[in-house]
Design an enzyme around this catalytic site. Structure first.
Site: not given
Length: 374
Positions: A95, A268, A306, A308, A311, A337
């Site tokens: 940015d 983003d 999930c 991940c 989880c 997560h």
């Protein structure tokens, strides 16, 4: 200069603006639509590059304003560029710092030449211009750098928004002239506030400069979401179909699905990592504050569906315990997560576009997602 970044359209939804593509960069090719985790100061908070790679992040965002102030772009260049400095071998978008300096309020002063401001770190006097912002990003060595723009606040009077938008075009031209590296792609940023004619004017002026991609700025700055969607509907059709479109600063699932429907490829936001540090997690049913007392004896994962690491291995009760005990592992798990949740959400949405079922995907999303969060 357009060779460094190339967008390949793979599939266009027949009924909406949603599209699936591939973004080719010097550090790899990545599927779109995509969400970029934010690594403001050359790190995605609480995450290692290996973890980001394993969960499928293809490109992350870092911030020129913060790296300009600390540790300084000269040091990053001396280290071999931002990729080597932070140990990340995939894509990086920087940015320009425009949003950060304009959000400083009384600490900054805007002129045609650029923005004079005081550092939020030590109060020292600093200055960023289109040329300096571009040179700093050239030194950082990101794959994609953003033109220095003036972010129109919300609300803003028409005359101010018009002057500001026209200045953004002049600054974009100066950024192009200052851009010195063929192995980086410079994106222009469409502004215009909440005025359709100014959005159209900005899009026309910037596309005439033939950037390899376009940011859509000045949205998600406090306006109602329906107004953001209205501005998107008026803006994205005016951007080239063969180049990526990047909606800046958006990172909740509702805005992602609605942005994709309106033709956006890249997003983003600091939201998923910021709220994770406060114990808030993202699920298909909306936000779940795992540190709340109701989860003290809840042995289920944050989200049973999930995949991940958090989880698959830990319960809500355990993660809540970590937060109550001020253990840093707790906020690491919620961060893991939230980022996995959004990256997986984008993967599934892309697959729905490819399989011609995007509208069904969106309809199913809204069956579960609470309207009060939209």
């Amino acid at each position: 200069m357009t060779d460094a970044i190339r967008y390949e359209l793979v599939k266009q939804c027949a009924h909406t603006g949603a599209r699936a593509g591939i973004l080719h960069t010097p550090h790899g090719s990545f599927n779109t639509p995509m969400f970029m985790p934010v690594g403001t100061q050359a790190t995605v908070k609480a995450m290692s590059p290996r973890e980001l790679t394993e969960m499928g992040a293809g490109i992350i965002l870092s911030n020129t304003y913060h790296l300009f102030l600390r540790p300084g772009h000269e040091l990053v260049a001396e280290a071999g560029g931002l990729h080597k400095f932070m140990g990340w071998d995939r894509g990086i978008l920087t940015d320009s710092g425009g949003f950060q300096v304009f959000s400083l309020g009384d600490l900054r002063k805007i002129s045609e030449e650029g923005v004079a401001f005081r550092s939020h770190i030590d109060g020292s006097r600093q200055f960023l211009s289109p040329e300096i912002a571009t040179q700093v990003q050239n030194a950082l060595g990101s794959d994609i750098l953003m033109a220095f723009d003036e972010c129109v606040p919300y609300p803003a009077e028409y005359d101010y928004a018009k002057r500001s938008t026209e200045r953004t075009t002049r600054w974009a031209e100066r950024c192009l002239k200052a851009h010195s590296r063929a192995d980086q792609g410079l994106f222009g940023i469409v502004q215009g506030g909440m005025y359709k004619d100014l959005r159209a004017q900005s899009a026309a002026e910037l596309t005439s400069l033939d950037f390899p991609g376009y940011g859509i700025g000045g949205l998600s700055v406090g306006e109602p979401k329906h107004l953001m969607y209205e501005m998107l509907e008026h803006t994205t059709p005016r951007l080239p179909t063969n180049k990526p479109r990047y909606l800046m600063g958006v990172g909740t699932a509702d805005c992602l699905v609605e942005g994709v429907m309106r033709g956006v490829d890249m997003f983003d936001c600091v939201f998923p990592t910021r709220v994770a540090r406060n114990g808030t997690t993202m699920t298909k049913n909306g936000r779940l504050v795992v540190k709340n007392a109701e989860f003290a004896r809840d042995l289920r994962p944050i989200d049973p569906d999930c995949g991940c690491y958090a989880c698959q291995n830990f319960s809500r009760a355990y993660i809540r315990h970590l937060f109550k005990a001020d253990e840093i592992f707790g906020l690491r798990l919620t961060t893991i997560h939230n980022l996995y949740h959004l990256l997986d959400f984008m993967r599934r949405m892309r697959q729905a576009i490819i399989e011609d079922r995007f509208l069904a995907f969106r309809e199913e999303f809204w069956e579960y997602y609470p309207k009060e969060e939209n």
